[in-house]
Scaffold this active site. Structure first.
Site, PDB file in Angstrom:
ATOM      1  N   HIS A  90       0.844  -1.201   0.000  1.00 37.44           N
ATOM      2  CA  HIS A  90       0.000   0.000   0.000  1.00 37.44           C
ATOM      3  C   HIS A  90       0.874   1.243   0.000  1.00 37.44           C
ATOM      4  O   HIS A  90       2.008   1.240   0.506  1.00 37.44           O
ATOM      5  CB  HIS A  90      -0.960   0.014   1.199  1.00 37.44           C
ATOM      6  CG  HIS A  90      -0.296  -0.033   2.549  1.00 37.44           C
ATOM      7  ND1 HIS A  90       0.144   1.087   3.206  1.00 37.44           N
ATOM      8  CD2 HIS A  90      -0.016  -1.075   3.369  1.00 37.44           C
ATOM      9  CE1 HIS A  90       0.652   0.749   4.380  1.00 37.44           C
ATOM     10  NE2 HIS A  90       0.581  -0.571   4.496  1.00 37.44           N
ATOM     11  N   ASP A  92      -0.062   4.384   1.235  1.00 36.08           N
ATOM     12  CA  ASP A  92      -0.303   5.365   2.285  1.00 36.08           C
ATOM     13  C   ASP A  92       0.472   5.038   3.553  1.00 36.08           C
ATOM     14  O   ASP A  92       0.947   3.913   3.745  1.00 36.08           O
ATOM     15  CB  ASP A  92      -1.802   5.474   2.590  1.00 36.08           C
ATOM     16  CG  ASP A  92      -2.429   4.143   3.009  1.00 36.08           C
ATOM     17  OD1 ASP A  92      -1.940   3.086   2.572  1.00 36.08           O
ATOM     18  OD2 ASP A  92      -3.423   4.162   3.766  1.00 36.08           O
ATOM     19  N   ASP A 121       6.681   0.683   7.418  1.00 36.89           N
ATOM     20  CA  ASP A 121       5.285   0.411   7.040  1.00 36.89           C
ATOM     21  C   ASP A 121       4.814   1.393   5.978  1.00 36.89           C
ATOM     22  O   ASP A 121       4.221   2.401   6.280  1.00 36.89           O
ATOM     23  CB  ASP A 121       4.410   0.498   8.293  1.00 36.89           C
ATOM     24  CG  ASP A 121       2.984   0.057   8.045  1.00 36.89           C
ATOM     25  OD1 ASP A 121       2.711  -0.551   7.001  1.00 36.89           O
ATOM     26  OD2 ASP A 121       2.137   0.335   8.903  1.00 36.89           O
ATOM     27  N   GLU A 155      -5.025   1.753   2.682  1.00 37.42           N
ATOM     28  CA  GLU A 155      -4.963   0.560   3.538  1.00 37.42           C
ATOM     29  C   GLU A 155      -5.013   0.930   5.007  1.00 37.42           C
ATOM     30  O   GLU A 155      -5.571   0.181   5.823  1.00 37.42           O
ATOM     31  CB  GLU A 155      -3.685  -0.225   3.234  1.00 37.42           C
ATOM     32  CG  GLU A 155      -3.625  -1.609   3.850  1.00 37.42           C
ATOM     33  CD  GLU A 155      -3.036  -1.632   5.266  1.00 37.42           C
ATOM     34  OE1 GLU A 155      -3.116  -2.690   5.915  1.00 37.42           O
ATOM     35  OE2 GLU A 155      -2.502  -0.583   5.721  1.00 37.42           O
ATOM     36  N   GLU A 156      -4.454   2.096   5.358  1.00 36.99           N
ATOM     37  CA  GLU A 156      -4.350   2.474   6.759  1.00 36.99           C
ATOM     38  C   GLU A 156      -5.659   3.009   7.338  1.00 36.99           C
ATOM     39  O   GLU A 156      -5.739   3.265   8.540  1.00 36.99           O
ATOM     40  CB  GLU A 156      -3.256   3.537   6.938  1.00 36.99           C
ATOM     41  CG  GLU A 156      -1.845   3.068   6.599  1.00 36.99           C
ATOM     42  CD  GLU A 156      -1.272   2.100   7.631  1.00 36.99           C
ATOM     43  OE1 GLU A 156      -2.024   1.699   8.554  1.00 36.99           O
ATOM     44  OE2 GLU A 156      -0.101   1.748   7.520  1.00 36.99           O
ATOM     45  N   GLU A 181       4.244  -6.383   4.147  1.00 32.56           N
ATOM     46  CA  GLU A 181       4.184  -5.630   5.401  1.00 32.56           C
ATOM     47  C   GLU A 181       5.329  -6.073   6.320  1.00 32.56           C
ATOM     48  O   GLU A 181       5.909  -7.145   6.151  1.00 32.56           O
ATOM     49  CB  GLU A 181       2.846  -5.894   6.095  1.00 32.56           C
ATOM     50  CG  GLU A 181       1.625  -5.405   5.341  1.00 32.56           C
ATOM     51  CD  GLU A 181       1.255  -3.968   5.666  1.00 32.56           C
ATOM     52  OE1 GLU A 181       2.111  -3.245   6.232  1.00 32.56           O
ATOM     53  OE2 GLU A 181       0.122  -3.565   5.367  1.00 32.56           O
TER      54      GLU A 181
END
Length: 402
Positions: A90, A92, A121, A155-156, A181
């Site tokens: 992801h 973001d 992350d 995603e976050e 991740e």
């Protein structure tokens, strides 16, 4: 294949020699500098950096707008007609927040680590995927199926990117998926899901001198939260060997208009972590039955509980070739031979496993518990290199020539 002493074949060693470790560090830093805080910003600048790198390395790149300024990116290295390998990430990052000793979006290297919001992350994982795919392309190695990076937005927060991707994804193209991740380079085969729930309680206002004339929504919400507490304790009594248990957490609570007024309303946000087999709607239905059985709902009190977001969990058979291959690849890449593990957080891999039927693992550089979402976030530069090597080896062994 002819193997070297450390388990890496001559062919694989040749592909690994194409890895550009300087570019790996540079791309990670560039992705970090692009920001992409969510909520609070968009991922547009990060996607632009990622797109430029993927096109420079010769991948087929497709962008799909999910919301204004928010694009999913799919980068593909084509192979034969066999099933391929998907990498998932992801673009973001969570908001930087307070407590940083330097600008969180001006990355810098010190003592073997790269610092900045998103290094762990998961900008480092994204860069490792890109450089791994680039090394395979540069080697000229023929693949039986495609390699693909799917990088989603949001995603976050609410998972808008993956939710938009799933209905359009090709079925049957990929045999396996690696979510990059941060796992401290451990192969994670089980992942909890998550759901955000909004609890609202309506009552009736009255003067606080005669509280019996009204119906206190905050007092009713307190009784509901006692059900939350009791259910949390009951869940903790049944432990999964890798994931622990489902959990409840109260996030926010608001209500009432003043001290002298019986509260006519109360709103609570709840986080309910899901075990892989759990369904958020069934949890809501069963919870509301408990509310009714307790006599909370009624006589001027109205309780509702709705799902704002659901992200499923997943498990993958430890004997699956993806899992066995990942453990071996990580050992041969220099990451040590670790046992498989579970992840207490949630990730987009649950959608891929549930909705697309693709077996998933989570495997990436950086630490979830000691770095992700924290001030002065950093990632080991050595871990970035090991992750990229492991991705190369896993891809070659799953979809390369035999």
């Amino acid at each position: 294949m002819t193997s070297t002493a450390d388990g890496v074949s001559a062919l694989e060693a040749g592909v690994l020699s194409q890895l550009d470790h300087d570019e790996l560090l540079l791309l990670t830093a560039s992705l970090v500098a692009a920001g992409g805080e969510n909520p609070g910003s968009t991922e547009e600048a990060t996607v632009a950096v990622l797109r430029e790198a993927c096109e420079r390395y010769g991948f087929d790149v497709e962008l799909t707008e999910v919301a204004p300024g928010r694009q999913n990116l799919v980068a593909t290295l084509e192979g034969g007609t066999g099933q391929g390998l998907m990498f998932l990430g992801h673009s973001d990052v969570v908001p930087a927040g307070e407590g940083w000793t330097s600008d969180p979006f001006e990355p810098y290297a010190r003592d073997g680590r790269l610092y900045g919001r998103g290094t762990t992350d998961m900008k480092g994982g994204l860069a490792a995927i890109v450089l791994a795919m680039a090394a395979i392309r540069a080697s000229g190695e023929q693949l039986r199926g495609p390699l693909q990076l799917v990088c989603t937005v949001d995603e976050e927060d609410r998972g808008l990117g993956l939710r938009a991707y799933v209905p359009t994804a090709q079925r049957g193209v990929f045999a396996a998926c690696v979510v990059a991740e941060p796992t401290d380079l451990q192969t994670v085969i089980a992942c909890r899901g998550d759901s955000y729930l909004s609890l609202t309680v309506g009552g009736r206002a009255a003067h606080s001198g005669r509280p019996g004339d009204g119906r206190n929504a905050i007092a009713a919400a307190a009784r509901v939260l006692e059900i939350v507490r009791a259910d949390h304790e009951a869940l903790s009594a049944v432990q999964h060997p890798l994931l622990g248990s489902g959990t409840w957490s109260v996030g926010t609570i608001t209500g009432g208009t003043g001290t002298s007024v019986v509260a006519a309303d109360c709103a609570v946000t709840l986080d309910r972590r899901l075990m892989p087999e759990e369904n958020a709607q069934l949890i809501v239905n069963e919870f509301m039955e408990k509310v009714r059985d307790a006599g909370i709902d009624g006589d001027g009190i109205v309780v509702s509980l709705v799902i704002d977001m659901e992200m499923p969990g997943f498990t993958t058979d430890p004997a699956h070739p993806l899992v066995v291959g990942a453990v071996e690849a990580m050992a041969d890449a220099g990451g040590g031979r670790q046992s498989v593990g579970g992840w207490s957080a949630a990730c987009d891999g649950g959608f891929v496993a549930r909705d697309l039927g693709i077996p998933c693992i989570v495997l990436g550089p950086g630490g979830l518990n000691d770095q992700a979402h924290q001030p002065n976030e950093s990632v080991s530069i050595n871990e970035l290199a090991i992750a990229a090597r492991a991705y190369v080896l896993l891809a070659l062994r799953l979809v390369g020539r035999q």
